[in-house]
Design an enzyme around this catalytic site. Structure first.
Site, PDB file in Angstrom:
ATOM      1  N   ASP A 134      35.338  47.861  32.588  1.00 62.56           N
ATOM      2  CA  ASP A 134      34.794  47.185  31.405  1.00 62.56           C
ATOM      3  C   ASP A 134      35.703  47.258  30.173  1.00 62.56           C
ATOM      4  OD1 ASP A 134      32.875  45.740  29.904  1.00 62.56           O
ATOM      5  OD2 ASP A 134      32.120  47.598  29.074  1.00 62.56           O
ATOM      6  N   ILE A 158      30.308  37.331  38.014  1.00 59.86           N
ATOM      7  CA  ILE A 158      30.692  37.361  39.420  1.00 59.86           C
ATOM      8  C   ILE A 158      29.415  37.354  40.246  1.00 59.86           C
ATOM      9  CG2 ILE A 158      31.631  38.855  41.239  1.00 59.86           C
ATOM     10  CD1 ILE A 158      33.781  37.330  39.735  1.00 59.86           C
TER      11      ILE A 158
END
EC number: 1.17.99.6
Length: 377
Positions: A134, A158
């Protein structure tokens, strides 16, 4: 070193430590992504939370000069909550997005990556590794897409066949030449549900997000919420799941797999009024283990005020008036003033007029004026 056998053994090991998907890709540059990121920057669509150096975000060799491949991992998180409490008049509740349920996913994903690092170090002398999740330089979604974890949906998430888009991503750059996986075919087809329902129109077109307008981003800012978005926040106090919950690929993907991600209903859907006066110590104790606490209590409190205004919660007016009078933070005082006007009622106008005479901060005075206008409208 038999790389093929090592890769097979690593896949098996990853599963044993709670990695739900693992994929491999080369360390070659993400050239198409580089062009997209430059365009996003030119348009002012970036959030400002990401790494600013586009070269670092798209060229793995800048991060590890001996890089030969990247290992991508995914952990599934739950989309449903058991025993979810229901808000009602006098006991209104906010909601944290699913990505903040349970423990902070940064911790959980980093733990798995650390275990993989240690496993490789024991088997490959001189192995070079760099992991991230992240907040790292690489774009997690781009790595995951190229490594065959899932395809990049129109909602910029995703999407995996097994778990939908409810997955946390992480990656590990290495100098081991693992065999790359093939990307998965995009299955979004003609569906545009995520674009159609985005509360603020932040999904500009398939695969393009204006982060500055995204509710998930807006709930994490610390300044005044722009006027045009206050009515779209609803009772969200951290994040937004709308573009995921409508996705047909997420239907019946409950993902009750990892106990660490299962939410405490009282934390994931907290009562709003107690948030208004919560101390720093209590906030850290209760919400600190959640990823949604990373910006501190101020954005959560501001969003709770907006949520109470959304519900027109009369019972909250006395608490909001107290914030308007006494809170040291202009953003909280001003947002409370706006909310008092939005909710209205017998206490509201007089409280706002009194505040107008005593307030010195220019921005807060503007919010008081907005509150007074709302009462009259």
């Amino acid at each position: 070193m038999n790389v093929q056998q090592l890769q097979t053994d690593l896949i098996e090991y990853a599963r044993s430590i709670g990695v739900d998907k693992i994929g491999f890709t080369t360390a070659s540059p993400f050239n198409e992504l580089k062009n997209r990121l430059k365009r996003q920057q030119e348009l002012g669509y970036q959030s400002g939370f990401e790494e600013s150096d586009i070269e670092k975000r798209t060229e793995p060799l800048r991060l590890l000069d001996s890089a030969q491949s990247i290992i991508a991992i995914a952990l599934a998180y739950p989309s449903k909550m058991e025993n979810a409490p229901t808000g009602k008049k006098g006991e209104r509740r906010g909601i944290f997005a699913r990505a903040s349920w349970g423990i902070d996913y940064h911790v959980a994903v980093r733990e798995r990556l650390q275990l993989i690092e240690e496993w490789l170090e024991q088997r490959v002398p001189g192995v070079k590794l760099k992991s991230m999740v992240d907040t790292g330089e690489l774009v997690d979604r781009a790595v995951a897409e190229r490594a065959g974890i899932g395809w990049s949906g129109k909602n910029c998430s995703i999407i995996t066949p097994e778990f939908g888009s409810y997955v946390y991503l992480g990656e590990l750059i290495t100098n081991i030449p693992f065999e790359p996986d093939e990307p998965i075919e995009n299955e979004c087809g003609d569906c545009t549900l995520c674009l159609d329902v985005c509360p603020t129109g932040a999904l500009v077109q398939p695969g393009q997000l204006n982060a500055q307008h995204c509710v998930a981003f807006l709930t994490q800012t610390k300044d005044f919420m722009p006027d045009e978005f206050r009515g779209e926040i609803g009772n969200r106090i951290y994040g937004c799941d709308t573009c995921q919950t409508v996705c047909p690929k997420n239907k019946r993907k409950f993902n009750w797999i990892h106990d660490e991600f299962k939410p405490d209903p009282e934390l994931a859907k907290p009562l709003l009024k107690p948030l208004l006066n919560i101390s720093n110590k209590e906030f850290k104790s209760k919400f600190g283990p959640m990823s949604g606490s990373w910006r501190g209590k101020k954005p959560i409190q501001r969003n709770a005020i907006i949520a109470l205004a959304h519900f027109k919660e009369q019972d909250a007016v006395p608490d909001l008036v107290e914030l308007m009078k006494k809170d040291e933070r202009p953003v909280i005082r001003g947002t409370a003033a706006w909310a008092v006007g939005k909710i209205g009622g017998p206490l509201a106008e007089q409280a706002l007029r009194t505040a107008l005479e005593k307030e010195k901060d220019v921005e807060v005075l503007k919010e008081i004026e907005k509150g007074l206008l709302l009462i009259k409208s």
